[in-house]
Design an enzyme around this catalytic site. Structure first.
Site, PDB file in Angstrom:
ATOM      1  N   TYR A   1     -16.930  11.097 -34.086  1.00 56.41           N
ATOM      2  CA  TYR A   1     -15.295  10.737 -34.435  1.00 56.41           C
ATOM      3  C   TYR A   1     -14.823  11.783 -35.326  1.00 56.41           C
ATOM      4  CZ  TYR A   1     -12.247   8.548 -37.749  1.00 56.41           C
ATOM      5  OH  TYR A   1     -10.972   8.463 -38.526  1.00 56.41           O
TER       6      TYR A   1
ATOM      7  N   ILE B   1      -0.413  -0.040 -34.797  1.00 55.78           N
ATOM      8  CA  ILE B   1       0.279  -1.166 -35.726  1.00 55.78           C
ATOM      9  C   ILE B   1      -0.707  -2.257 -35.849  1.00 55.78           C
ATOM     10  CG2 ILE B   1       1.690  -2.460 -34.061  1.00 55.78           C
ATOM     11  CD1 ILE B   1       4.035  -2.454 -36.075  1.00 55.78           C
TER      12      ILE B   1
ATOM     13  N   GLU C   1     -13.478  12.548 -42.735  1.00 55.29           N
ATOM     14  CA  GLU C   1     -14.916  12.869 -42.103  1.00 55.29           C
ATOM     15  C   GLU C   1     -14.907  14.071 -41.512  1.00 55.29           C
ATOM     16  OE1 GLU C   1     -17.625  10.073 -42.100  1.00 55.29           O
ATOM     17  OE2 GLU C   1     -17.615  11.286 -39.949  1.00 55.29           O
TER      18      GLU C   1
ATOM     19  N   ALA D   1      -3.090   5.161 -34.188  1.00 56.55           N
ATOM     20  CA  ALA D   1      -4.119   4.708 -33.255  1.00 56.55           C
ATOM     21  C   ALA D   1      -5.349   5.654 -33.189  1.00 56.55           C
ATOM     22  CB  ALA D   1      -3.530   4.340 -31.959  1.00 56.55           C
ATOM     23  N   ALA D   2      -6.634   4.833 -33.143  1.00 57.99           N
ATOM     24  CA  ALA D   2      -7.767   5.578 -32.862  1.00 57.99           C
ATOM     25  C   ALA D   2      -8.922   4.765 -32.567  1.00 57.99           C
ATOM     26  CB  ALA D   2      -8.066   6.708 -34.130  1.00 57.99           C
ATOM     27  N   GLN D   3      -9.998   5.149 -31.918  1.00 55.27           N
ATOM     28  CA  GLN D   3     -11.301   4.395 -32.024  1.00 55.27           C
ATOM     29  C   GLN D   3     -11.777   5.079 -33.560  1.00 55.27           C
ATOM     30  OE1 GLN D   3     -14.158   3.147 -32.793  1.00 55.27           O
ATOM     31  NE2 GLN D   3     -15.375   5.264 -32.232  1.00 55.27           N
TER      32      GLN D   3
ATOM     33  N   SER E   1      -8.396  12.827 -41.068  1.00 56.84           N
ATOM     34  CA  SER E   1      -9.630  12.047 -41.893  1.00 56.84           C
ATOM     35  C   SER E   1     -10.395  12.995 -42.653  1.00 56.84           C
ATOM     36  CB  SER E   1     -10.697  11.305 -40.976  1.00 56.84           C
ATOM     37  OG  SER E   1     -11.716  10.859 -41.636  1.00 56.84           O
TER      38      SER E   1
HETATM   39  P1  NAP Z   1      -7.953   0.607 -37.575  1.00 56.52           P
HETATM   40  O1  NAP Z   1      -8.024  -0.777 -38.301  1.00 56.52           O
HETATM   41  O2  NAP Z   1      -9.361   0.663 -36.743  1.00 56.52           O
HETATM   42  O3  NAP Z   1      -6.921   0.616 -36.229  1.00 56.52           O
HETATM   43  C1  NAP Z   1      -7.055   1.396 -35.309  1.00 56.52           C
HETATM   44  C2  NAP Z   1      -5.748   0.960 -34.244  1.00 56.52           C
HETATM   45  O4  NAP Z   1      -5.651   1.699 -33.241  1.00 56.52           O
HETATM   46  C3  NAP Z   1      -5.682  -0.355 -33.733  1.00 56.52           C
HETATM   47  O5  NAP Z   1      -4.282  -0.901 -33.969  1.00 56.52           O
HETATM   48  C4  NAP Z   1      -6.125  -0.418 -32.478  1.00 56.52           C
HETATM   49  O6  NAP Z   1      -5.636  -1.355 -31.534  1.00 56.52           O
HETATM   50  C5  NAP Z   1      -5.359   0.922 -32.178  1.00 56.52           C
HETATM   51  N1  NAP Z   1      -6.086   1.695 -30.877  1.00 56.52           N
HETATM   52  C6  NAP Z   1      -7.196   1.912 -30.622  1.00 56.52           C
HETATM   53  N2  NAP Z   1      -7.355   2.490 -29.525  1.00 56.52           N
HETATM   54  C7  NAP Z   1      -6.100   2.490 -28.914  1.00 56.52           C
HETATM   55  C8  NAP Z   1      -5.516   3.201 -27.726  1.00 56.52           C
HETATM   56  N3  NAP Z   1      -6.307   3.798 -26.761  1.00 56.52           N
HETATM   57  N4  NAP Z   1      -4.348   3.108 -27.705  1.00 56.52           N
HETATM   58  C9  NAP Z   1      -3.388   2.560 -28.519  1.00 56.52           C
HETATM   59  N5  NAP Z   1      -3.986   2.136 -29.530  1.00 56.52           N
HETATM   60  C10 NAP Z   1      -5.089   2.074 -29.639  1.00 56.52           C
HETATM   61  O7  NAP Z   1      -8.037   1.647 -38.294  1.00 56.52           O
HETATM   62  P2  NAP Z   1      -7.335   1.912 -39.830  1.00 56.52           P
HETATM   63  O8  NAP Z   1      -8.320   1.874 -40.741  1.00 56.52           O
HETATM   64  O9  NAP Z   1      -5.908   1.356 -39.892  1.00 56.52           O
HETATM   65  O10 NAP Z   1      -6.861   3.509 -39.702  1.00 56.52           O
HETATM   66  C11 NAP Z   1      -5.680   4.186 -39.219  1.00 56.52           C
HETATM   67  C12 NAP Z   1      -5.920   5.483 -38.639  1.00 56.52           C
HETATM   68  O11 NAP Z   1      -6.286   6.113 -39.895  1.00 56.52           O
HETATM   69  C13 NAP Z   1      -7.074   5.790 -37.613  1.00 56.52           C
HETATM   70  O12 NAP Z   1      -6.556   6.874 -36.800  1.00 56.52           O
HETATM   71  C14 NAP Z   1      -8.076   6.133 -38.473  1.00 56.52           C
HETATM   72  O13 NAP Z   1      -9.234   6.924 -37.645  1.00 56.52           O
HETATM   73  C15 NAP Z   1      -7.542   6.904 -39.551  1.00 56.52           C
HETATM   74  N6  NAP Z   1      -8.246   6.960 -40.783  1.00 56.52           N
HETATM   75  C16 NAP Z   1      -8.694   5.811 -41.319  1.00 56.52           C
HETATM   76  C17 NAP Z   1      -9.081   5.764 -42.619  1.00 56.52           C
HETATM   77  C18 NAP Z   1      -9.524   4.675 -43.456  1.00 56.52           C
HETATM   78  O14 NAP Z   1     -10.418   4.721 -44.388  1.00 56.52           O
HETATM   79  N7  NAP Z   1      -9.073   3.382 -42.957  1.00 56.52           N
HETATM   80  C19 NAP Z   1      -9.290   7.332 -43.177  1.00 56.52           C
HETATM   81  C20 NAP Z   1      -8.913   8.336 -42.833  1.00 56.52           C
HETATM   82  C21 NAP Z   1      -8.319   8.164 -41.395  1.00 56.52           C
HETATM   83  P3  NAP Z   1      -6.345  -2.594 -31.270  1.00 56.52           P
HETATM   84  O15 NAP Z   1      -5.967  -3.669 -32.379  1.00 56.52           O
HETATM   85  O16 NAP Z   1      -5.829  -3.022 -29.868  1.00 56.52           O
HETATM   86  O17 NAP Z   1      -7.630  -2.184 -31.364  1.00 56.52           O
HETATM   87  N1  GDD Z   2     -20.412   0.321 -41.591  1.00 55.56           N
HETATM   88  C1  GDD Z   2     -21.471   0.498 -42.482  1.00 55.56           C
HETATM   89  N2  GDD Z   2     -22.380  -0.513 -42.361  1.00 55.56           N
HETATM   90  N3  GDD Z   2     -21.476   1.474 -43.124  1.00 55.56           N
HETATM   91  C2  GDD Z   2     -22.675   1.400 -44.080  1.00 55.56           C
HETATM   92  C3  GDD Z   2     -23.732   0.327 -43.914  1.00 55.56           C
HETATM   93  C4  GDD Z   2     -23.248  -0.857 -43.043  1.00 55.56           C
HETATM   94  O1  GDD Z   2     -24.131  -1.725 -42.980  1.00 55.56           O
HETATM   95  N4  GDD Z   2     -24.498   0.631 -44.611  1.00 55.56           N
HETATM   96  C5  GDD Z   2     -24.541   1.523 -45.404  1.00 55.56           C
HETATM   97  N5  GDD Z   2     -23.210   2.303 -44.806  1.00 55.56           N
HETATM   98  C6  GDD Z   2     -22.705   3.444 -45.069  1.00 55.56           C
HETATM   99  C7  GDD Z   2     -22.373   4.362 -44.027  1.00 55.56           C
HETATM  100  O2  GDD Z   2     -23.772   5.016 -43.588  1.00 55.56           O
HETATM  101  C8  GDD Z   2     -21.389   5.396 -44.701  1.00 55.56           C
HETATM  102  O3  GDD Z   2     -22.011   6.511 -45.455  1.00 55.56           O
HETATM  103  C9  GDD Z   2     -20.546   4.576 -45.454  1.00 55.56           C
HETATM  104  O4  GDD Z   2     -21.470   3.508 -45.804  1.00 55.56           O
HETATM  105  C10 GDD Z   2     -19.295   4.103 -45.152  1.00 55.56           C
HETATM  106  O5  GDD Z   2     -19.226   3.606 -44.059  1.00 55.56           O
HETATM  107  P1  GDD Z   2     -18.025   3.144 -43.317  1.00 55.56           P
HETATM  108  O6  GDD Z   2     -17.345   1.909 -44.237  1.00 55.56           O
HETATM  109  O7  GDD Z   2     -18.272   2.692 -41.934  1.00 55.56           O
HETATM  110  O8  GDD Z   2     -16.668   4.112 -43.262  1.00 55.56           O
HETATM  111  P2  GDD Z   2     -16.959   5.775 -42.856  1.00 55.56           P
HETATM  112  O9  GDD Z   2     -16.902   6.584 -44.214  1.00 55.56           O
HETATM  113  O10 GDD Z   2     -18.006   6.035 -42.086  1.00 55.56           O
HETATM  114  O11 GDD Z   2     -15.679   6.005 -42.113  1.00 55.56           O
HETATM  115  C11 GDD Z   2     -14.363   5.476 -42.533  1.00 55.56           C
HETATM  116  O12 GDD Z   2     -13.832   6.575 -43.327  1.00 55.56           O
HETATM  117  C12 GDD Z   2     -13.191   7.467 -42.805  1.00 55.56           C
HETATM  118  C13 GDD Z   2     -12.681   8.527 -43.839  1.00 55.56           C
HETATM  119  O13 GDD Z   2     -13.509   9.159 -44.399  1.00 55.56           O
HETATM  120  C14 GDD Z   2     -13.403   5.055 -41.457  1.00 55.56           C
HETATM  121  O14 GDD Z   2     -12.352   4.382 -41.654  1.00 55.56           O
HETATM  122  C15 GDD Z   2     -12.968   6.154 -40.601  1.00 55.56           C
HETATM  123  O15 GDD Z   2     -12.007   5.761 -39.492  1.00 55.56           O
HETATM  124  C16 GDD Z   2     -12.453   7.192 -41.567  1.00 55.56           C
HETATM  125  O16 GDD Z   2     -11.733   8.502 -41.021  1.00 55.56           O
END
Ligand code: NAP
Ligand code: GDD
Length: 320
Positions: free
Chosen positions: A149, A11, A127, A81-83, A125
């Site tokens: 991941y 959350i 990914e 929740a996730a890394q 995801s």
């Molecule tokens: P985020 O901002 O990195 O939030 C991750 C959350 O997980 C934080 O609240 C974190 O808590 C919590 N968490 C991490 N390790 C935990 C543990 N061991 N036990 C309990 N809580 C833990 O991620 P988000 O962007 O909101 O994404 C939400 C979910 O969707 C994630 O699973 C992510 O992988 C997935 N996802 C995201 C995207 C995207 O583009 N955003 C796309 C596809 C899937 P802390 O605040 O304490 O660190």
């Molecule tokens: N973070 C980051 N930092 N990415 C960079 C940079 C930089 O300086 N320069 C280029 N990139 C490129 C990365 O190599 C990648 O191809 C793209 O930008 C997006 O990177 P991120 O924003 O870190 O996101 P992601 O696509 O790797 O992962 C996010 O999206 C996933 C869904 O497809 C995360 O939110 C994941 O949790 C999520 O599942």
């Protein structure tokens, strides 16, 4: 009618905060699971803190989740929740597997033990598509993850499907493509760019160091995407859905629009830095959201350009 009650793991994250707001608007009791830390990190939820119930638990500890499910008896669980940072998963592959992969089994099993009638959402995801086997990617596209991941998320996806099929649980996997917002973590490329644009415009920074500018992503707005999570748990049968915009843009194009929005040329400020390259890259993601559109009636409302400019404007305000 009794109020619906939802448990959100993660959350305090970007999506968790938007989902909590949305569920409160829908009249839910919202329970948020937070992990213990020496300092609080409620930045994204401080405005709704008095409206939600925060409880301690950790994806690494199944017992903690069994206890809180028993005590709070939610009807829906959203496992967000996730890394979640891909780059970190290369340096911490085992930890990422524990939290992002096995963590899903721990919470799913806690649900099964306490009440298998609880509806479950898993944050899967794009990914998982990694080295893409088809363009665009849909629910039937084969997976080929390219990071620890992505591999961990694929495990989480299949264990969700497996619990659905083995125990007849209402468990859904939402295959969400990248979604961003002003609340995005600063390490992700979109927010890194918009924050740097604001700081450069305000004279606080001189350059922005990035990795691969040619990677392409299907970027949507997080607030649009949490509506899809909720819709998935309101259907007659549980299923898996791709959630995306259907459009793809490069990191370079993101830079162009973000810098252009404040009258700057990205080429004058962006410096390529090898440190931000990944051992294996995901070159192109673009999702086909037809199934979510047809079955859930979901579609995104915010365009790519609106998203970029919204994030730049927000960072300009925050950095003033
Ligand atoms: P985020 O901002 O990195 O939030 C991750 C959350 O997980 C934080 O609240 C974190 O808590 C919590 N968490 C991490 N390790 C935990 C543990 N061991 N036990 C309990 N809580 C833990 O991620 P988000 O962007 O909101 O994404 C939400 C979910 O969707 C994630 O699973 C992510 O992988 C997935 N996802 C995201 C995207 C995207 O583009 N955003 C796309 C596809 C899937 P802390 O605040 O304490 O660190
Ligand atoms: N973070 C980051 N930092 N990415 C960079 C940079 C930089 O300086 N320069 C280029 N990139 C490129 C990365 O190599 C990648 O191809 C793209 O930008 C997006 O990177 P991120 O924003 O870190 O996101 P992601 O696509 O790797 O992962 C996010 O999206 C996933 C869904 O497809 C995360 O939110 C994941 O949790 C999520 O599942």
């Amino acid at each position: 009618m009794a109020k619906k009650r939802a448990l959100i793991t993660g959350i305090t994250g970007q999506d968790g905060s938007y989902l909590a707001e949305y569920l409160l608007e829908q009249g839910y009791d919202v329970i948020g699971m937070i992990r213990r830390s020496s300092t609080v990190n409620f930045e994204r939820i401080h405005h709704i803190q008095d409206k939600v119930t925060l409880v301690a638990g950790d994806l690494l500890d199944e017992v903690s989740m069994i206890h809180l499910l028993r005590e709070h008896r939610p009807s829906e669980v959203y496992n967000l929740a996730a890394q979640s940072f891909v780059q970190t998963s290369f340096s911490q592959p085992v930890f990422t597997g524990e939290v992002t992969g096995l963590g899903v089994t721990r919470i799913l099993d806690a649900v099964r033990v306490v009440d298998p009638g609880i509806r479950f959402y898993q944050a899967s995801s794009s990914e998982m598509f990694g080295k893409v086997q088809a363009v665009p990617q849909s629910e039937t596209t084969p997976f080929y993850p390219r990071s620890p991941y992505g591999v961990a998320k694929l495990y989480g996806h299949w264990i969700t499907v497996n619990y659905r099929e083995s125990y007849d649980m209402y468990a859904c996997s939402g295959i969400l493509f990248n979604h961003e917002s002003p609340r995005r973590g600063l390490e992700f490329v979109t927010r890194k760019i918009t924050n740097a644009v604001a700081r450069i415009k305000l004279g606080k920074d001189k350059e922005l160091r990035l990795g691969n500018l040619d990677a392409k992503r299907d970027w949507g707005y997080a607030k649009d995407y949490v509506r899809a999570m909720h819709l998935m748990l309101q259907q007659d049968t549980a299923d898996d859905y791709v959630v995306s915009t259907g459009e793809t843009y490069s990191v370079r194009r993101f830079c162009e629009i973000a810098f252009g929005h404040v009258g700057l040329n990205y080429q004058d400020y962006v410096v390529i830095d090898e440190r931000f390259y990944r051992p294996a890259e995901v070159d192109l993601l673009v999702g086909d959201p037809a199934k979510a559109n047809k079955n859930l009636g979901w579609k995104p409302e915010v365009t790519f350009e609106q998203l970029v400019t919204m994030m730049v404007d927000s960072d300009l305000q925050a950095n003033k």
